[in-house]
Scaffold this active site. Structure first.
Site, PDB file in Angstrom:
ATOM      1  N   ARG A 167      15.593 -14.765  -2.933  1.00  0.00           N
ATOM      2  CA  ARG A 167      15.075 -13.393  -2.753  1.00  0.00           C
ATOM      3  C   ARG A 167      14.734 -12.747  -4.097  1.00  0.00           C
ATOM      4  O   ARG A 167      14.116 -11.688  -4.151  1.00  0.00           O
ATOM      5  CB  ARG A 167      16.074 -12.540  -1.949  1.00  0.00           C
ATOM      6  CG  ARG A 167      15.592 -11.143  -1.650  1.00  0.00           C
ATOM      7  CD  ARG A 167      16.281 -10.462  -0.463  1.00  0.00           C
ATOM      8  NE  ARG A 167      17.660 -10.813  -0.275  1.00  0.00           N
ATOM      9  CZ  ARG A 167      18.699 -10.291  -0.939  1.00  0.00           C
ATOM     10  NH1 ARG A 167      18.497  -9.353  -1.848  1.00  0.00           N
ATOM     11  NH2 ARG A 167      19.932 -10.694  -0.691  1.00  0.00           N
TER      12      ARG A 167
ATOM     13  N   TYR B 231      -7.116   4.850   2.361  1.00  0.00           N
ATOM     14  CA  TYR B 231      -6.820   3.747   3.288  1.00  0.00           C
ATOM     15  C   TYR B 231      -5.816   4.263   4.324  1.00  0.00           C
ATOM     16  O   TYR B 231      -4.777   4.816   3.960  1.00  0.00           O
ATOM     17  CB  TYR B 231      -6.278   2.544   2.513  1.00  0.00           C
ATOM     18  CG  TYR B 231      -5.610   1.562   3.433  1.00  0.00           C
ATOM     19  CD1 TYR B 231      -6.330   0.969   4.470  1.00  0.00           C
ATOM     20  CD2 TYR B 231      -4.255   1.281   3.330  1.00  0.00           C
ATOM     21  CE1 TYR B 231      -5.711   0.107   5.360  1.00  0.00           C
ATOM     22  CE2 TYR B 231      -3.637   0.414   4.208  1.00  0.00           C
ATOM     23  CZ  TYR B 231      -4.376  -0.161   5.231  1.00  0.00           C
ATOM     24  OH  TYR B 231      -3.762  -1.000   6.118  1.00  0.00           O
TER      25      TYR B 231
ATOM     26  N   ASP C 200      -4.452   2.093  -6.408  1.00  0.00           N
ATOM     27  CA  ASP C 200      -4.727   0.974  -5.498  1.00  0.00           C
ATOM     28  C   ASP C 200      -6.082   0.392  -5.909  1.00  0.00           C
ATOM     29  O   ASP C 200      -7.123   1.034  -5.761  1.00  0.00           O
ATOM     30  CB  ASP C 200      -4.748   1.485  -4.049  1.00  0.00           C
ATOM     31  CG  ASP C 200      -4.912   0.357  -3.042  1.00  0.00           C
ATOM     32  OD1 ASP C 200      -5.566  -0.648  -3.375  1.00  0.00           O
ATOM     33  OD2 ASP C 200      -4.420   0.500  -1.914  1.00  0.00           O
TER      34      ASP C 200
ATOM     35  N   LYS D 193      -6.709  -9.310   0.472  1.00  0.00           N
ATOM     36  CA  LYS D 193      -8.165  -9.083   0.477  1.00  0.00           C
ATOM     37  C   LYS D 193      -8.868  -9.977  -0.555  1.00  0.00           C
ATOM     38  O   LYS D 193      -8.795 -11.179  -0.443  1.00  0.00           O
ATOM     39  CB  LYS D 193      -8.453  -7.604   0.248  1.00  0.00           C
ATOM     40  CG  LYS D 193      -7.554  -6.641   1.041  1.00  0.00           C
ATOM     41  CD  LYS D 193      -7.726  -6.756   2.535  1.00  0.00           C
ATOM     42  CE  LYS D 193      -6.878  -5.685   3.221  1.00  0.00           C
ATOM     43  NZ  LYS D 193      -6.706  -5.861   4.628  1.00  0.00           N
TER      44      LYS D 193
END
Ligand SMILES: Cc1ncc(COP(=O)(O)O)c(C=O)c1O
Length: 377
Positions: free
Chosen positions: A50, A101, A172, A197
């Protein structure tokens, strides 16, 4: 064997190919392994699955070189975004887009309603409005171009103003990508990606990333990932790194197609408005040119027709897929307002079009076919 090249001195087009490789050694692999380990022998810097692994490190190194900061991979773009807001104290004031977004805007609306944060929703592309909202804020949360209206925020000006006012600034960079703009070099503290993306580019995985130049901020974000637990699977990370190798060439080709299609659409009587900052007539063309290295591969356009016709049009294309998401090799479009959470500032008849790398005339023929099928005149 020849030595290692200094990646930071190379162009982005070369960095995407060369970054995130294991160190050179005889019979050493060119690509990192898919690290299928939940744990490690004691005594090393990682310790547990992790906290890190070789595959994450390779993708993180690649994004770090591209953005010019130190990076962390998350299980999704939204996980990365949530991690940024998790650092803020209760009641902190955030300035953010009123039409950004929809995932981010919805999250911020919920954080605002529950009084966890106080969000000042503004039109980020209106520089005066953004600047006047900054005093007293702890974070300026930016997105540019804004998804899906493709308005361009004057990043150099608003980042400078945010920093001068002592605000943390996050950007972003999903739509523009580091090929077109590098917000850390403009002074931002954090750069965010939906790696889902353009960076990965094949619509086959969900991942996110954060990059920063500030070691203390990096440590806090790493702790947030470690204890929030929003970690990525090594297989997706490996696939994303493979995708990054062709990111620059994909982006260049998609962008060429987008400019050509936006130009054709802007001359078409069946469209009432084309939104693409690369068009000389676009209201954001000049500001985009002033600091971006290109205009991206997203187009939004308003169709002369009813909602039913626009839905039929999106469903009638045979090559372009009617689906959400963006940034893949394949062209995708959708009527954005089909989502209940989409901003009401987005027109009902707006189609968001993620232009892929197909032949541009094949795409145009498919658009013509879809218009005809939906009787859009
Ligand atoms: C600009 C932008 N940021 C963040 C996200 C969220 O990313 P993910 O779907 O990887 O969680 C998206 C997804 O569409 C996006 O378009």
């Amino acid at each position: 064997m020849s030595g290692e090249v200094d990646l930071s001195k190379l162009t982005t087009e070369t960095q995407v190919v060369a970054a995130g490789r294991p160190a050179k050694q005889p019979d050493g692999a060119l690509n990192p392994p898919i690290a299928l380990n939940s744990t490690f022998h004691e005594g090393g810097p990682i310790g547990y699955g992790r906290y890190g692994n070789e595959t994450w490190s390779a993708l993180e190194d690649a994004i770090s070189i591209l953005e010019g900061g130190k990076s962390l991979i998350f299980s999704s773009g939204m996980a990365a975004i949530s991690s940024v807001f998790s650092l803020l104290p209760d009641g902190a004031v955030v300035v953010a887009a009123n039409n950004g977004y929809q995932g981010t805007t919805t999250l911020l609306q919920k954080l605002h309603e529950s009084k966890r944060l106080e969000v000042r929703f503004v039109n980020l592309a209106n520089t005066d409005e953004t600047l006047s909202a900054i005093p007293g804020a702890q974070m300026l949360y930016l997105e540019s171009p804004i998804n899906p209206l493709l308005e361009v925020v004057d990043l150099p000006t608003v980042i400078r103003a945010g920093k001068a006012a002592g605000c943390g600034v996050a950007v972003d960079n999903t739509l523009a990508t580091p090929l077109l703009q590098k917000p850390l070099t403009l002074g931002a503290d954090i750069v965010i990606h939906s790696v889902t993306k353009y960076l990965s580019g094949h619509s086959d995985l969900i991942l996110g990333s954060l990059s920063t130049t500030d070691p203390e901020l990096y440590a806090r974000l790493e702790q947030s990932r470690r204890f929030g637990g929003a970690i990525a699977g090594p297989f997706e990370v490996w696939i994303a790194l493979r995708g990054i190798r062709t990111f620059a060439i994909r982006m260049q080709r998609s962008q060429e197609n987008a400019l050509e299609l936006a130009t054709r659409l802007s001359k078409d009587g069946r469209i009432t408005k084309v939104r693409y900052p690369g068009l000389p007539t676009d209201p954001y063309n000049l500001i985009a040119k002033s600091f971006m290295k290109g205009f991206g591969a997203m187009i939004s356009f308003d169709v002369k027709g009813t909602v039913d016709q626009v839905d039929l049009m999106c469903n009638s294309s045979r090559l372009i897929t009617n689906a959400t998401s963006l940034g893949g090799v394949e062209s995708i479009w959708e009527r954005r307002r089909r989502w209940a959470t989409e901003s009401k500032l987005v027109p009902e008849n707006l189609v968001r079009f993620s232009v892929g790398i197909e032949n541009v005339d094949d795409l145009w023929a498919d658009i013509e076919h879809a218009f005809t099928a939906a009787k859009i005149k």
